[in-house]
Design a protein around this motif. Structure first.
Motif, PDB file in Angstrom:
ATOM      1  N   HIS A 183       0.852  -1.185   0.000  1.00 30.98           N
ATOM      2  CA  HIS A 183       0.000   0.000   0.000  1.00 30.98           C
ATOM      3  C   HIS A 183       0.884   1.230   0.000  1.00 30.98           C
ATOM      4  O   HIS A 183       1.878   1.309   0.731  1.00 30.98           O
ATOM      5  N   GLY A 184       0.541   2.195  -0.849  1.00 27.11           N
ATOM      6  CA  GLY A 184       1.313   3.442  -0.903  1.00 27.11           C
ATOM      7  C   GLY A 184       2.741   3.212  -1.355  1.00 27.11           C
ATOM      8  O   GLY A 184       3.015   2.535  -2.356  1.00 27.11           O
ATOM      9  N   GLY A 185       3.685   3.761  -0.587  1.00 30.67           N
ATOM     10  CA  GLY A 185       5.101   3.657  -0.952  1.00 30.67           C
ATOM     11  C   GLY A 185       5.621   2.244  -0.953  1.00 30.67           C
ATOM     12  O   GLY A 185       6.567   1.929  -1.695  1.00 30.67           O
ATOM     13  N   PHE A 186       5.021   1.363  -0.148  1.00 32.66           N
ATOM     14  CA  PHE A 186       5.461  -0.030  -0.117  1.00 32.66           C
ATOM     15  C   PHE A 186       5.263  -0.699  -1.479  1.00 32.66           C
ATOM     16  O   PHE A 186       6.065  -1.533  -1.885  1.00 32.66           O
ATOM     17  N   ALA A 187       4.198  -0.341  -2.167  1.00 28.89           N
ATOM     18  CA  ALA A 187       3.936  -0.935  -3.483  1.00 28.89           C
ATOM     19  C   ALA A 187       5.044  -0.573  -4.462  1.00 28.89           C
ATOM     20  O   ALA A 187       5.536  -1.432  -5.219  1.00 28.89           O
ATOM     21  N   PHE A 226       8.421  -2.401  -3.498  1.00 25.77           N
ATOM     22  CA  PHE A 226       8.472  -3.819  -3.855  1.00 25.77           C
ATOM     23  C   PHE A 226       8.409  -4.027  -5.367  1.00 25.77           C
ATOM     24  O   PHE A 226       8.913  -5.031  -5.871  1.00 25.77           O
ATOM     25  N   ALA A 227       7.811  -3.088  -6.084  1.00 26.14           N
ATOM     26  CA  ALA A 227       7.838  -3.159  -7.552  1.00 26.14           C
ATOM     27  C   ALA A 227       9.275  -3.010  -8.050  1.00 26.14           C
ATOM     28  O   ALA A 227       9.728  -3.749  -8.936  1.00 26.14           O
ATOM     29  N   GLY A 228      10.001  -2.047  -7.471  1.00 33.15           N
ATOM     30  CA  GLY A 228      11.411  -1.872  -7.834  1.00 33.15           C
ATOM     31  C   GLY A 228      12.245  -3.084  -7.460  1.00 33.15           C
ATOM     32  O   GLY A 228      13.123  -3.511  -8.224  1.00 33.15           O
ATOM     33  N   LEU A 229      11.970  -3.644  -6.263  1.00 31.37           N
ATOM     34  CA  LEU A 229      12.698  -4.835  -5.821  1.00 31.37           C
ATOM     35  C   LEU A 229      12.432  -6.009  -6.758  1.00 31.37           C
ATOM     36  O   LEU A 229      13.351  -6.764  -7.102  1.00 31.37           O
ATOM     37  N   LEU A 230      11.186  -6.127  -7.195  1.00 24.32           N
ATOM     38  CA  LEU A 230      10.827  -7.218  -8.106  1.00 24.32           C
ATOM     39  C   LEU A 230      11.529  -7.071  -9.451  1.00 24.32           C
ATOM     40  O   LEU A 230      12.005  -8.064 -10.027  1.00 24.32           O
ATOM     41  N   MET A 279      19.043  -1.445   1.357  1.00 21.68           N
ATOM     42  CA  MET A 279      18.733  -0.803   2.633  1.00 21.68           C
ATOM     43  C   MET A 279      17.354  -0.143   2.614  1.00 21.68           C
ATOM     44  O   MET A 279      16.683  -0.058   3.648  1.00 21.68           O
ATOM     45  N   VAL A 280      16.936   0.323   1.446  1.00 17.69           N
ATOM     46  CA  VAL A 280      15.689   1.100   1.360  1.00 17.69           C
ATOM     47  C   VAL A 280      14.476   0.255   1.760  1.00 17.69           C
ATOM     48  O   VAL A 280      13.706   0.645   2.643  1.00 17.69           O
ATOM     49  N   PRO A 281      14.244  -0.917   1.126  1.00 21.32           N
ATOM     50  CA  PRO A 281      13.103  -1.729   1.587  1.00 21.32           C
ATOM     51  C   PRO A 281      13.254  -2.194   3.034  1.00 21.32           C
ATOM     52  O   PRO A 281      12.250  -2.339   3.742  1.00 21.32           O
ATOM     53  N   LEU A 282      14.501  -2.411   3.486  1.00 21.33           N
ATOM     54  CA  LEU A 282      14.701  -2.812   4.886  1.00 21.33           C
ATOM     55  C   LEU A 282      14.325  -1.686   5.839  1.00 21.33           C
ATOM     56  O   LEU A 282      13.722  -1.921   6.893  1.00 21.33           O
ATOM     57  N   LEU A 283      14.648  -0.449   5.468  1.00 21.03           N
ATOM     58  CA  LEU A 283      14.254   0.694   6.291  1.00 21.03           C
ATOM     59  C   LEU A 283      12.735   0.840   6.320  1.00 21.03           C
ATOM     60  O   LEU A 283      12.155   1.226   7.340  1.00 21.03           O
ATOM     61  N   ALA A 284      12.083   0.536   5.197  1.00 21.51           N
ATOM     62  CA  ALA A 284      10.618   0.584   5.155  1.00 21.51           C
ATOM     63  C   ALA A 284      10.024  -0.445   6.111  1.00 21.51           C
ATOM     64  O   ALA A 284       9.054  -0.162   6.824  1.00 21.51           O
ATOM     65  N   MET A 285      10.617  -1.640   6.142  1.00 19.55           N
ATOM     66  CA  MET A 285      10.129  -2.672   7.053  1.00 19.55           C
ATOM     67  C   MET A 285      10.417  -2.315   8.510  1.00 19.55           C
ATOM     68  O   MET A 285       9.633  -2.621   9.403  1.00 19.55           O
ATOM     69  N   LEU A 286      11.542  -1.628   8.738  1.00 23.63           N
ATOM     70  CA  LEU A 286      11.863  -1.177  10.087  1.00 23.63           C
ATOM     71  C   LEU A 286      10.868  -0.113  10.551  1.00 23.63           C
ATOM     72  O   LEU A 286      10.414  -0.132  11.707  1.00 23.63           O
TER      73      LEU A 286
END
Length: 504
Positions: free
Chosen positions: A260-264, A267-271, A360-367
């Motif tokens: 949702h929002g920035g998470f989408a 994860f699109a970039g990660l994919l 680090m970016v998705p990890l910071l989002a999860m943090l």
């Protein structure tokens, strides 16, 4: 500045890697420790005569033994956060072992690849349990060591990981999904590292043997104590494929809440990075010095490993008749994240050695999600304390209620009890799924304030009938009405109104 930037690209020693993981894992659980909220099952476990028992009958014998040993007793008095701190230390050591298993000369970026095993957003619900959370974490630790264990002795190489798998299942059965997922990653890693064909086949054989023997050891050790109604599988005479489809759809519906929002976008970039890494892995398979048939077989197994890891997000839970869609069963999502991180690292490192630091970016989002969840737990704790105080005062101030033989509390489920977290739920819908508290109050909480005659009503129809037949309530508050008929009372919850969005 140069020395600081070199830190992110230089090779790290084992001690440095361990310190990194110790800091990273501890920072993730700080919000849960600060909230200090007894989560659902924690209430009855801490108040039961045997203090935290009943794990053995749930197939988790080793969890019971863990608390017996840790508390030097035959029960399990609540000693939170000590078990969580122990589990955090163990996880830091396990992730260190896994990092050197994947990368003999690791950098900070290599460490980031393993961190999702702890930074799994859905794992926050597991860690919310003050009793069960630490042992669920230790089950993942056992699984990781089952993957990384190496010995020149073939017997040890077979037996030790198998015992670790059995230990993991005996701590929390769902961790078997994590083991199978990591086995799939082992297959992919072996293909990418151009492991010789006989060695690669041997690797697959070892993992199958370890999984089978681990289940066998569990079957003769912890499983005999399990209640059989917890092990019923799908009804194979009533369209099992349709049941599986429904279960998978329910899991997918919950997982989508995270995006949702920035998470989408994250994860699109990660994919996209992972897809690029998968292409590179495929090119490495093609470049192998092997026969065409062998390369095609390796490629086919690698392709099949991807949907298998995806299915293992819920995994074995999909096949049980009593399907649980709670976030705590989605431990396999951590392995899916590690897969995406591993493939992304392959792609990004190919371009520049420091580009994998973008992980680090998705990890910071999860943090940040962990800290948002910690705030929600704090709000829930305040609301629960207020609800408990209100019920205690209402019952204690009425002698008839206080002396009633039994007071039945109806259970009314709603998404609108916790008004104080409405804004967070709107911005991060996954928080409500993680919290998983859609009731006003548990009857098990009332003994904490000296009220011992309240029990949860198994079915609501008795309380509902009293509520609708026109009996005047003895007491009424914002959230409930209390009725009294003879020596029996009924607490009937009011349906909370939907939370309205405020506009300033």
């Amino acid at each position: 500045m140069g020395r600081f930037s070199d830190f992110f690209s230089k090779e790290l020693g084992r001690r440095q890697v361990w310190l990194f993981f110790l800091l990273a894992t501890f920072v993730y659980v700080v919000p849960l420790i600060l909230a200090d909220y007894p989560y659902i099952d924690d209430n009855w476990r801490s108040l039961s005569a045997a203090a935290g028992s009943a794990w053995a009958e749930q197939g988790r014998l080793f969890t019971e033994l863990f608390y017996n040993l840790l508390t030097f007793s035959n029960a399990a008095p609540n000693i939170f956060p000590l078990p969580l701190l122990i589990a955090t230390l163990a996880m830091a050591a396990a992730l260190t072992s896994l990092t050197f298993h994947y990368y003999p000369q690791p950098t900070i970026a290599c460490c980031l690849v393993m961190l999702p095993l702890w930074y799994n957003p859905f794992f926050l619900q597991n860690l919310s349990y003050q009793y069960d959370g630490p042992t669920m974490a230790l089950s993942v630790v056992a699984v990781i060591y089952a993957i990384t264990f190496r010995s020149p002795s073939r017997i040890q190489q077979w037996l030790v990981p198998s015992f670790l798998v059995a230990l993991a299942i005996g701590l929390y059965q769902v961790s078997f999904n994590v083991f199978l997922g990591l086995c799939c990653l082992e297959v992919l890693r072996g293909a990418n590292d151009k492991l010789a064909w006989p060695k690669w086949c041997e690797l697959i054989g070892w993992k199958i043997a370890q999984a089978f023997l681990g289940c066998l050891i569990y079957a003769v050790s912890a499983y005999p104590f399990t209640q059989h109604n917890r092990t019923l599988l799908l009804n194979w005479t009533a369209e099992p494929l349709l049941q599986l489809h429904v279960n998978i759809a329910r899991v997918l519906e919950k997982v989508v809440l995270l995006f949702h929002g920035g998470f989408a976008w994250l994860f699109a970039g990660l994919l996209l990075c992972a897809v690029a890494g998968a292409v590179r892995l495929g090119l490495n398979v093609v470049a192998r010095q092997d026969s065409t048939a062998n390369k095609m077989l390796i490629g086919l197994i690698c392709v099949l490993a991807l949907p298998v890891v995806t299915l293992l997000v819920s995994g074995m839970a999909l096949f049980f008749r009593d399907f649980n869609e709670g976030a705590r069963t989605l431990m396999g999502f951590a392995v899916l994240l590690v897969l995406l991180f591993y493939l992304s690292h392959l792609a990004l490192a190919r371009i520049h050695e420091r580009l994998p630091l973008l992980l680090m970016v998705p990890l910071l989002a999860m943090l940040s999600l962990s800290y948002a969840y910690g705030r929600v737990l704090t709000v829930q704790k305040a609301f629960a304390a207020s609800a408990l105080l209100s019920l205690e005062q209402d019952i204690a101030s009425n002698r008839q209620l206080l002396e009633a033989k039994r007071i039945y509390m109806s259970v009314t489920y709603s998404d609108h009890w916790l008004r104080g977290a409405a804004g967070s739920f709107k911005q991060m819908p996954v928080l409500h799924y993680l919290l998983n508290i859609d009731f006003y109050m548990l009857a098990e909480n009332l003994p904490k304030v000296g009220i011992t005659n309240v029990v949860a009503e198994k079915e609501r129809r008795n309380a509902t009938r009293v509520g609708y037949q026109g009996y005047p309530p003895v007491l009424e508050s914002q959230y409930y009405r209390i009725y009294l008929l003879g020596d029996y009372g009924f607490i009937v919850m009011k349906e909370p109104a939907p939370i309205k969005t405020l506009h300033w």
